[in-house]
Write a protein that holds these residues in place. Structure first.
Motif, PDB file in Angstrom:
ATOM      1  N   TYR A   1       0.812  -1.200   0.000  1.00  0.00           N
ATOM      2  CA  TYR A   1       0.000   0.000   0.000  1.00  0.00           C
ATOM      3  C   TYR A   1       0.858   1.269   0.000  1.00  0.00           C
ATOM      4  CZ  TYR A   1      -3.589   3.324   1.424  1.00  0.00           C
ATOM      5  OH  TYR A   1      -4.433   4.384   1.486  1.00  0.00           O
TER       6      TYR A   1
ATOM      7  N   VAL B   1       1.492   4.415  -2.707  1.00  0.00           N
ATOM      8  CA  VAL B   1       1.263   5.830  -2.433  1.00  0.00           C
ATOM      9  C   VAL B   1       2.510   6.651  -2.723  1.00  0.00           C
ATOM     10  CG1 VAL B   1       0.432   7.480  -0.743  1.00  0.00           C
ATOM     11  CG2 VAL B   1      -0.422   5.163  -0.692  1.00  0.00           C
TER      12      VAL B   1
ATOM     13  N   ALA C   1       0.294  13.834  -2.882  1.00  0.00           N
ATOM     14  CA  ALA C   1       0.116  12.391  -3.023  1.00  0.00           C
ATOM     15  C   ALA C   1      -1.362  12.017  -2.960  1.00  0.00           C
ATOM     16  CB  ALA C   1       0.893  11.658  -1.928  1.00  0.00           C
TER      17      ALA C   1
ATOM     18  N   GLN D   1     -14.741   6.474   0.209  1.00  0.00           N
ATOM     19  CA  GLN D   1     -14.434   5.905   1.523  1.00  0.00           C
ATOM     20  C   GLN D   1     -13.086   5.195   1.512  1.00  0.00           C
ATOM     21  OE1 GLN D   1     -17.543   3.320   2.779  1.00  0.00           O
ATOM     22  NE2 GLN D   1     -18.562   4.904   3.991  1.00  0.00           N
ATOM     23  N   ASN D   2     -12.475   5.193   2.634  1.00  0.00           N
ATOM     24  CA  ASN D   2     -11.188   4.511   2.729  1.00  0.00           C
ATOM     25  C   ASN D   2     -11.380   3.052   3.085  1.00  0.00           C
ATOM     26  OD1 ASN D   2      -9.200   6.781   2.469  1.00  0.00           O
ATOM     27  ND2 ASN D   2     -10.536   7.534   4.107  1.00  0.00           N
ATOM     28  N   THR D   3     -11.906   2.293   2.160  1.00  0.00           N
ATOM     29  CA  THR D   3     -12.156   0.893   2.470  1.00  0.00           C
ATOM     30  C   THR D   3     -11.050   0.001   1.923  1.00  0.00           C
ATOM     31  OG1 THR D   3     -13.622   0.973   0.590  1.00  0.00           O
ATOM     32  CG2 THR D   3     -14.656   0.939   2.753  1.00  0.00           C
TER      33      THR D   3
ATOM     34  N   VAL E   1      -5.959  -3.729   3.587  1.00  0.00           N
ATOM     35  CA  VAL E   1      -4.516  -3.917   3.692  1.00  0.00           C
ATOM     36  C   VAL E   1      -4.216  -5.041   4.672  1.00  0.00           C
ATOM     37  CG1 VAL E   1      -3.501  -1.739   2.993  1.00  0.00           C
ATOM     38  CG2 VAL E   1      -4.632  -1.897   5.183  1.00  0.00           C
TER      39      VAL E   1
ATOM     40  N   LEU F   1      -1.513  -3.789   8.814  1.00  0.00           N
ATOM     41  CA  LEU F   1      -2.214  -2.577   9.205  1.00  0.00           C
ATOM     42  C   LEU F   1      -1.331  -1.559   9.921  1.00  0.00           C
ATOM     43  CD1 LEU F   1      -5.811  -3.674  10.181  1.00  0.00           C
ATOM     44  CD2 LEU F   1      -5.021  -2.436   8.173  1.00  0.00           C
TER      45      LEU F   1
ATOM     46  N   PRO G   1       1.329   7.629   9.686  1.00  0.00           N
ATOM     47  CA  PRO G   1       0.095   8.417   9.779  1.00  0.00           C
ATOM     48  C   PRO G   1      -0.010   9.434   8.645  1.00  0.00           C
ATOM     49  CG  PRO G   1       1.722   9.265  11.316  1.00  0.00           C
ATOM     50  CD  PRO G   1       2.350   8.084  10.634  1.00  0.00           C
ATOM     51  N   VAL G   2      -1.065  10.202   8.636  1.00  0.00           N
ATOM     52  CA  VAL G   2      -1.201  11.305   7.680  1.00  0.00           C
ATOM     53  C   VAL G   2      -1.481  12.583   8.461  1.00  0.00           C
ATOM     54  CG1 VAL G   2      -2.045  10.000   5.705  1.00  0.00           C
ATOM     55  CG2 VAL G   2      -3.672  10.810   7.409  1.00  0.00           C
ATOM     56  N   LYS G   3      -1.209  13.708   7.816  1.00  0.00           N
ATOM     57  CA  LYS G   3      -1.574  14.988   8.426  1.00  0.00           C
ATOM     58  C   LYS G   3      -3.089  15.072   8.424  1.00  0.00           C
ATOM     59  CE  LYS G   3       2.212  18.105   7.470  1.00  0.00           C
ATOM     60  NZ  LYS G   3       2.533  19.440   6.954  1.00  0.00           N
ATOM     61  N   ILE G   4      -3.665  15.569   9.477  1.00  0.00           N
ATOM     62  CA  ILE G   4      -5.117  15.579   9.585  1.00  0.00           C
ATOM     63  C   ILE G   4      -5.776  16.317   8.426  1.00  0.00           C
ATOM     64  CG2 ILE G   4      -7.038  16.514  10.949  1.00  0.00           C
ATOM     65  CD1 ILE G   4      -5.727  15.454  13.377  1.00  0.00           C
TER      66      ILE G   4
ATOM     67  N   SER H   1      -5.801  14.449   5.060  1.00  0.00           N
ATOM     68  CA  SER H   1      -6.663  13.280   4.923  1.00  0.00           C
ATOM     69  C   SER H   1      -8.041  13.672   4.408  1.00  0.00           C
ATOM     70  CB  SER H   1      -6.780  12.551   6.265  1.00  0.00           C
ATOM     71  OG  SER H   1      -7.594  13.294   7.146  1.00  0.00           O
TER      72      SER H   1
ATOM     73  N   LEU I   1      -8.591  16.742   2.617  1.00  0.00           N
ATOM     74  CA  LEU I   1      -8.532  17.726   1.538  1.00  0.00           C
ATOM     75  C   LEU I   1      -8.980  17.144   0.194  1.00  0.00           C
ATOM     76  CD1 LEU I   1      -7.785  20.700   1.553  1.00  0.00           C
ATOM     77  CD2 LEU I   1      -5.482  20.095   0.817  1.00  0.00           C
TER      78      LEU I   1
ATOM     79  N   ASP J   1     -12.673  16.388   0.122  1.00  0.00           N
ATOM     80  CA  ASP J   1     -13.427  17.635  -0.036  1.00  0.00           C
ATOM     81  C   ASP J   1     -13.374  18.116  -1.483  1.00  0.00           C
ATOM     82  OD1 ASP J   1     -13.931  17.537   2.607  1.00  0.00           O
ATOM     83  OD2 ASP J   1     -12.634  19.224   3.175  1.00  0.00           O
TER      84      ASP J   1
END
Lengths: 603, 128, 209
Positions: free
Chosen positions: B3, B7, B69, B90-92, B95, B98, B102-105, B108, B110, B113
């Protein structure tokens, strides 16, 4: 008060300094003796370090190691082309480390640096007459965490507790600032044998604040030499197309010739060379002029000026706001480097303090402050490069920006991008680029046991703390579940505790680690030096001293010779002191002064 | 491909960077920002007027690496989807391992939206 | 807006800074959340005396820095380190006008709900266009145009700063004015975008020469 000496562990030379009763000074009987060339040579009985090792560069090239500093905290890929230009062998070791192979043995750069540090320590102990356990060691400002950690490890192996790692240009600025006591912005341009740094400091009263720093840890006088070597090779190839230069002896001869050409061209505009390459059966002659040399090094000097522009941008300053430019490092004596700095900054640089000594002296002063010896200034230092973590997509998210004043603590909250992720990788990096592949990996840990949640729900607070020593601690906490994890970062390229202990045990077998023995060796060397000094001034002695006094000196020399054969270092020191008293009148004469005066005070 | 490697690929070599013709009535444009750090992202979709399927997507993002990214990933993801499917992004992603960085809030959300903004722009221009 | 002057826990003198008592040289116990204005001995307001800030930062550093506690007992050493971490945070936050505005707004809006993502109308599009224009300029070596853009951005930043001054003054008198608080948030967000652009213009220092 336990003394903390300052050590400038250089690519080419190493020095130590401390604060004496009459002020800070490098530790050594004279200029020459205070300098330890950062060169090692392996012999049947162990390492030779310093001048004796340097002398063996051509006679014993495979076993003689120099420029170790360029290997510190680096892996093979990062070293790149440097490796093939070095006459000694570098091999890959576990965990991305490199080692130097000498005969059938392999040594880490930390062990080799430790040998240099041991030599410096030993010399200082003999002169100060006390055991030294603590030091401030300097590193290039642009050294990353892994390189700093390697330096720290080297000192530990040498039996030194590094109380503080100080950036070289910063140390220079301390020495300069306390000397000049002028407020304003100071740019320190530091071009050494293997590294380049530019730092801007703001001096306000007692405070020396590092505003911004930039540099290149793989650029220095060594590269000037290499450019000259390449030219020499090309010239030889023209006449002798089959010539090969891969054997260590030939490489060393070329390197030494290049160094001589470089030094000559700092004094004159043209120089000729003539040397033999026995392995090739060739006698080479030719000449080099300043224009050729300048055009060779121009791209490298331009690189340093690029860093200067960058650092001004970082500091949000214009050239006009820089009050003084201080030069540090042996390579700043190169005329064309100096000319270009002058034209870039629009003013002649400050050269009142010897660029070779200034870093060690600054470190010595900082050591004195840390030992509790003074409170008349304070250094506010920065971390040179941003620190942060990997975020999804191989991107680098900064948590502490570069040039932040330490100590500092910053945190940022992250989340997950995938549903039901129960564990989060916290991969710690250092650098200024956007992708982690362009940054330096420092360490990693997992934050485990997070309850399964939808993506975007977990709140992962990652906190970075850098203490006044520049040591980084990272902790992570998932706020909804309260799961925590924390590590003190030991860089991937560093040595483990176990490795350091093993090396220390190993080296103990070889080391002459008894204080008395070390002093004996050093005082015997001092005695030889004093004898030579007396010999050189004996003509004066015959005019300046009466026959009775001359006889006393001759007798005392014999006493010292006897004492040198014994095993009592303190007895030897007492007899040497006596000899110093007897020869004092000699030192008062004009010629004697230069040769003997320093002996008088130091012995 | 793991995964995270996938990315990384999207950052080193972002797909679908560029612009579509804003005046084309089959194009929807979303412009969103993350004021916390001054990121701005433009994401455009081109919809097949008959099948209502998203046939192309382009983006241009000025901001931190992970925003770029995630824009690249999002444009890949919406292609071939119907606008209704794309709306329920959706982030389904399944993986096996697991443990991921992490990602910047703000990153995740942007891209998500931006897709929603592009779709609503398309819809508002095709209301009849 | 003035705050109640705290007193030293040891000698009860009025404290200049929350961190340290200059009268009896005692470290002060640290509350869980510390007001950065109190750390720097400044009244809680947007307009600050930057010389005063600089001066107190230096005075406190000269008392509290861990370099002076290297040989001290471990507990004292740790105390000095924590004090410096807080001092650096306070100094860095308050001397930068954007960060200071953000921190002050955070203090003032604490229990009120603000929309944290608002921007002036059309602003985002404008920023996107400017970013694109900057991309082109950076590839074109048109230094004159770069300087113009840099100056334009500085001017806009200054304008926002002027608005901060008047808006924060209004809030001082009527702390419950939600509309003005939201307006502050909007300007703050805009200022962050401008900063992002400014940061992309290289060698800014030299261009001004």
């Amino acid at each position: 008060m336990e003394r903390i000496i300052g050590i400038d562990l250089g690519t080419t030379n190493s020095l130590s300094a401390t604060v004496f009763e009459d002020g800070p000074e490098v530790i050594g009987l004279d200029d020459e003796a205070s300098v330890t060339p950062s060169v090692l040579s392996w012999t049947d009985s162990g390492w030779l370090v310093g001048r004796e090792a340097k002398d063996r560069r051509i006679s014993n090239p495979e076993n003689t190691v120099y420029s170790v500093k360029r290997l510190m905290g680096r892996d093979m890929a990062e070293l790149g082309t440097i490796v093939k230009d070095l006459p000694y062998k570098i091999v890959e070791a576990q965990r991305q480390l490199v080692k130097v192979r000498v005969g059938s043995r392999e040594f880490t750069p930390q062990e080799l640096s430790a040998e240099i540090l041991k030599k410096v320590k030993l010399k200082a102990e003999a002169i100060l007459g006390e055991s030294i356990g603590k030091a401030v060691v300097t590193v290039p400002a642009y050294f990353d965490d892994a390189q700093r950690q390697s330096t720290r490890d080297a000192a530990r192996i040498a039996g030194l507790d590094v109380v503080r790692i100080v950036n070289e240009p910063t140390a220079a600025a301390i020495a300069y600032g306390l000397d000049e006591k002028k407020d304003g912005y100071v740019a320190v341009y530091d071009l050494g044998g293997g590294t380049f740094d530019i730092s801007i400091l703001k001096l306000t009263g007692k405070i020396f604040k590092v505003v911004a720093t930039h540099g290149n840890t793989q650029l220095g006088g060594d590269d000037f030499d290499r450019a000259v070597v390449d030219t020499l090779k090309a010239r030889i190839k023209q006449k002798h197309p089959d010539a090969e230069f891969n054997d260590p002896e030939t490489m060393q001869i070329l390197k030494k010739t290049a160094e001589t050409i470089k030094i000559d061209l700092s004094l004159t505009t043209e120089t000729s060379y003539s040397f033999a390459l026995p392995k090739l059966g060739l006698l080479i002659e030719g000449s080099f002029n300043i224009e050729e040399f300048e055009s060779l090094i121009a791209p490298m000097v331009e690189q340093t000026l690029e860093s200067c522009r960058h650092v001004l941008h970082e500091a949000k300053l214009t050239l006009k706001e820089i009050g003084e430019v201080v030069l540090v490092g042996g390579s700043t004596v190169v005329t064309s480097v100096r000319k270009q700095i002058e034209s870039f900054f629009g003013r002649p640089p400050h050269v009142a303090i010897d660029p070779y000594k200034v870093v060690a002296i600054g470190a010595g002063i900082q050591g004195h402050l840390l030992a509790g010896g003074r409170r008349d200034f304070l250094l506010l230092d920065v971390i040179p490069l941003a620190l942060g973590i990997e975020t999804l997509g191989g991107t680098f998210s900064k948590i502490i920006t570069g040039n932040s004043t330490i100590p500092i603590e910053e945190s940022e909250t992250f989340t997950t991008n995938v549903d039901d992720q129960t564990s989060i990788d916290v991969n710690i990096f250092q650098g200024e680029r956007e992708l982690i592949k362009d940054c330096r990996a420092l360490g990693q840990f997992k934050l485990k046991g997070i309850p399964a949640m939808k993506a975007g729900f977990p709140l992962v607070e990652v906190m970075f703390r850098v203490d006044a020593n520049g040591i980084l601690t990272v902790s992570a906490k998932e706020k909804r579940s309260g799961k925590k994890a924390e590590i003190e970062v030991i860089p991937f390229h560093g040595l483990t505790q176990f490795e350091i202990e093993r090396i220390m045990d190993d080296s103990f077998e070889h080391a002459i680690d008894d204080f008395n023995d070390r002093q004996l060796i050093e005082f015997r060397q001092t005695a030889e030096r004093v004898f030579r000094g007396i010999e050189q001034t004996w003509d004066i002695a015959e005019k300046a001293l009466g026959a009775a006094d001359r006889e006393k000196i001759q007798k005392q020399i014999e006493v010292v010779r006897q004492s040198m054969k014994g095993q009592d270092s303190q007895a030897l020191k007492a007899e040497l002191d006596m000899l110093g008293d007897l020869t004092r009148p000699l030192a008062d004469t004009a010629m004697g002064q230069t040769i003997l005066s320093e002996l008088q005070s130091e012995v | 491909m793991a995964y995270s490697e996938k990315v990384i690929d999207h950052y080193s070599d972002p797909r679908n960077v560029g612009s579509l013709d804003k005046s084309d009535e089959n194009v929807g444009t979303g412009l969103v920002g993350a004021p916390e750090c001054g990121d701005v992202m433009k994401l455009q979709i081109q919809v097949d007027p008959v099948s209502k399927e998203i046939i192309d997507a382009k983006f241009k993002t000025f901001g931190c690496g992970s925003a770029i990214a995630s824009s690249s990933l999002a444009t890949e993801w919406v292609k071939g989807k119907s606008i209704d499917e794309a709306m329920s992004i959706q982030n389904t992603e399944i993986v096996e391992e697991l443990s991921l960085p992490p990602v910047k809030i703000h990153c995740s959300v942007l891209a998500e939206d931006a897709i929603k903004a592009a779709i609503s722009d398309y819809k508002s221009r095709n209301e009849d | 807006m003035a705050f109640e002057q705290p007193a030293c826990q040891t000698c009860e003198s009025t404290l200049i800074s929350r961190l340290f008592c200059f009268s009896c040289n005692a470290f002060q116990p640290l509350p869980r959340e510390i007001d950065l204005f109190e750390v720097m001995g400044l009244p809680i307001a947007f307009e600050i005396d930057s010389e005063e800030l600089e001066e107190l930062y230096q005075r406190l550093s000269l008392e509290l820095h861990p370099d002076f506690f290297e040989t001290a007992p471990e507990a004292e050493k740790r105390l000095s380190e924590t004090a410096l971490v807080i001092l650096n945070r306070a100094y860095n936050t308050l001397r930068d006008s954007t960060l200071r505005a953000g921190y002050l707004l955070f203090l003032l809006a604490k229990d009120k709900k603000l929309d944290e993502r608002t921007l002036p109308v059309g602003f985002l599009q404008q920023m996107f266009n400017m970013q694109e224009a900057l991309d082109e300029l950076l590839n074109s070596d048109d230094t004159a145009a770069l300087i113009r853009m840099s100056k334009d951005l500085q001017d806009r930043h200054k304008k926002i700063e002027t608005s901060f001054v008047s808006l924060f003054k209004i809030i001082e008198d009527s702390p419950e004015d939600l509309e003005k608080l939201q307006q502050l948030q909007t300007y703050l967000n805009a200022d962050r975008y401008l900063r992002r652009l400014v940061d992309r213009i290289p060698e800014n220092g030299l261009l001004q020469n």
